[in-house]
Design an enzyme around this catalytic site. Structure first.
Site, short mmCIF file in Angstrom:
data_model
loop_
_atom_site.label_atom_id
_atom_site.label_comp_id
_atom_site.label_asym_id
_atom_site.label_seq_id
_atom_site.Cartn_x
_atom_site.Cartn_y
_atom_site.Cartn_z
N LEU A 13 -11.08 -0.20 6.89
CA LEU A 13 -11.30 0.25 5.51
C LEU A 13 -11.37 1.70 5.34
O LEU A 13 -10.84 2.23 4.36
CB LEU A 13 -12.36 -0.53 4.93
N ALA A 14 -11.96 2.10 6.26
CA ALA A 14 -11.95 3.89 6.27
C ALA A 14 -10.58 4.37 6.33
O ALA A 14 -10.32 5.27 5.37
CB ALA A 14 -12.87 4.31 7.52
N ASP A 15 -9.93 3.79 7.08
CA ASP A 15 -8.28 4.33 7.12
C ASP A 15 -7.67 4.10 5.79
O ASP A 15 -6.95 5.02 5.11
CB ASP A 15 -7.37 3.52 8.03
N GLN A 16 -7.95 3.05 4.97
CA GLN A 16 -7.40 2.78 3.76
C GLN A 16 -7.92 3.78 2.46
O GLN A 16 -7.25 3.71 1.79
CB GLN A 16 -7.60 1.34 3.26
N GLN A 35 0.73 -1.12 0.06
CA GLN A 35 0.04 0.05 -0.27
C GLN A 35 0.96 1.24 0.13
O GLN A 35 0.25 2.46 -0.17
CB GLN A 35 -1.04 -0.05 1.12
N HIS A 95 -5.61 7.00 13.94
CA HIS A 95 -4.85 6.71 12.93
C HIS A 95 -5.54 7.51 11.60
O HIS A 95 -4.76 8.25 10.96
CB HIS A 95 -4.96 5.12 12.67
#
Length: 337
Positions: free
Chosen positions: A281-284, A98, A305
Site C-alpha cells: 500500500l505504501a508503494d501505491q 492505476q 520499488h
C-alpha cells in the site's frame, strides 16, 4: 523530452511515467525497459497500459510493440468518456487502471472504465485490495468513484472484468497516516474458483492456528463467473484509519497450510510493526500524495520499488520524498514541496 532509464525497475516505472506524463503534460523517452527481467521489454499488459494512456491523453506514441525496449510518449489533453480495455491475457487489470486513474482524477473529468484480464494475480494488487484498501484512501483525498468487480480472473486463464465509474473530482488533498488506529476486526477469506472446498477449509484452519482469527471472521467465497481455476487466501486487518489486505495464492504443489503461512506472515509482520500501512500500500500511495503536493504515512521497510518509484516521481513533480527510519521495521515516508 524527459529521458528515463527503465532498467532499474519493472513495469511499475513505465506505469508511473505514463501516469505522470498525462498529469503534467511532460513527454518522456524510456530506454532499456525491464532490461533486467528474464523477458525484457514490453509485454501484453504493459502495452495495454500504454494503449489506455494514449487513448485518454490523445498521445503520440512510438515504440509500442511487443518486446520493445524503448518508448516515446508525448501526451495531449486528458479526456473523459467510456473506455474498454481487454488485456487478452491474465495480465493485471488493476495495474492498468492505476496507470490512468491519477490523470482522470486530476483532470476533473467524468469517465467509465471497463478492464478485462486478471483481477487476482501474484505480484500485483488484487481487485479486493483496490476496493477495500486503496480506493477508500483515495476517496478521503477527494476522488469520487464507484468500483465493481464483475468477474474474477486468475492466472493463467484471466478472463476477469472490473468496472470503475469516475465522477468529476476535486484535486487530490493531502493525506497523513501516522497511525493505523485501534484494530477493529481481523478476518480471513478463502477465494475459490473450481477448487475443492476442503482446500479453503484447510487454509482457514491454518489461519485460525497462526493468527487466532475467530470462526465468525473466517469465510469461503466462491469466485464470480471465473473462466479458470484459482485460489487466493486474503487476510484482512481493519483498523480505525486504514484497511490492509494480505494475499497469498494457491498453486499446484503448494500445500494449503503453506499458502496460509505466507499470508499470515505478512499480516503478522504488519501487526508487529505498528505502522499505518504495509509495504505494498505504501508503494501505491506515493504518486497520489505527490500529486497532492503533501502527505505522509508510517510503513514497514520500504521496498526497492518504492524507492525507485519515488526517484522517478521527483523527476516529474516539484516534490521531495523522504524515507526516515523510526525503529525496527517502522519507517516514516513524507512528501513535501
Amino acid at each position: 523530452m524527459l529521458e528515463i532509464d527503465g532498467q532499474a525497475g519493472g513495469g511499475q516505472l513505465l506505469r508511473t511515467a505514463l501516469a505522470l506524463s498525462l498529469c503534467t503534460g511532460e513527454p518522456f523517452r524510456m530506454e532499456r525497459i525491464r532490461a533486467k527481467r528474464s523477458r525484457p521489454g514490453l509485454m501484453r499488459q504493459h502495452l495495454t497500459a500504454v494503449q489506455a494512456a494514449r487513448e485518454i491523453g490523445a498521445a503520440r506514441v512510438t515504440g509500442d510493440a511487443p518486446g520493445s525496449a524503448t518508448l516515446e510518449f508525448v501526451p495531449g489533453p486528458v479526456r473523459g468518456g467510456d473506455y474498454h480495455w481487454p488485456i487478452g491475457t491474465a495480465g493485471s487489470t488493476t495495474l492498468v487502471l492505476q496507470t490512468v486513474l491519477p490523470a482522470l482524477w486530476l483532470a476533473g473529468v467524468t469517465a467509465s472504465l471497463r478492464l478485462e484480464g486478471g483481477t487476482h494475480n501474484p505480484l500485483a494488487p488484487s481487485a479486493d485490495f483496490l476496493e477495500h484498501s486503496f480506493l477508500p484512501l483515495m476517496q478521503r483525498m477527494g476522488l469520487r468513484a464507484s468500483f465493481a468487480l464483475q468477474r474474477h480472473g486468475f492466472f493463467p486463464a484471466g478472463g476477469g472484468a472490473l468496472k470503475i465509474d469516475i465522477d468529476a473530482s476535486e484535486a487530490p488533498r493531502p493525506l497523513h497516516l501516522p497511525e493505523r488506529g485501534a484494530q477493529q476486526e481481523l478476518s480471513a477469506t478463502a477465494l475459490m474458483s473450481s477448487i475443492p472446498g476442503r482446500v479453503g477449509e484447510r487454509e482457514l484452519d491454518a489461519v485460525r492456528r497462526l493468527l487466532g482469527v475467530a470462526d465468525e471472521h473466517r469465510h469461503i467465497r466462491q469466485a464470480i463467473h471465473s473462466p479458470g481455476p484459482g485460489n487466493a487466501l486474503m487476510v484482512r486487518v481493519d483498523s480505525e484509519h486504514v484497511c490492509e489486505l494480505f494475499t497469498a495464492f494457491g498453486e499446484r504443489g503448494v500445500s494449503s497450510e503453506r499458502v496460509a503461512e505466507l499470508a499470515c506472515a505478512e499480516a503478522r509482520a504488519y501487526l508487529d510493526s505498528g505502522a499505518a500501512v504495509g509495504p505494498y500500500l505504501a508503494d501505491q500511495l506515493l504518486l497520489p500524495l505527490a500529486l497532492a503536493g503533501e502527505g505522509s504515512f508510517t510503513t514497514q521497510q520500504p521496498t526497492d520499488h518504492a524507492r525507485s518509484n519515488a526517484a522517478l516521481i521527483e523527476k516529474f513533480l516539484p516534490v521531495q520524498i523522504d524515507f526516515e527510519e523510526l525503529g525496527k521495521d517502522r519507517w516514516r515516508v513524507a512528501v513535501s514541496r
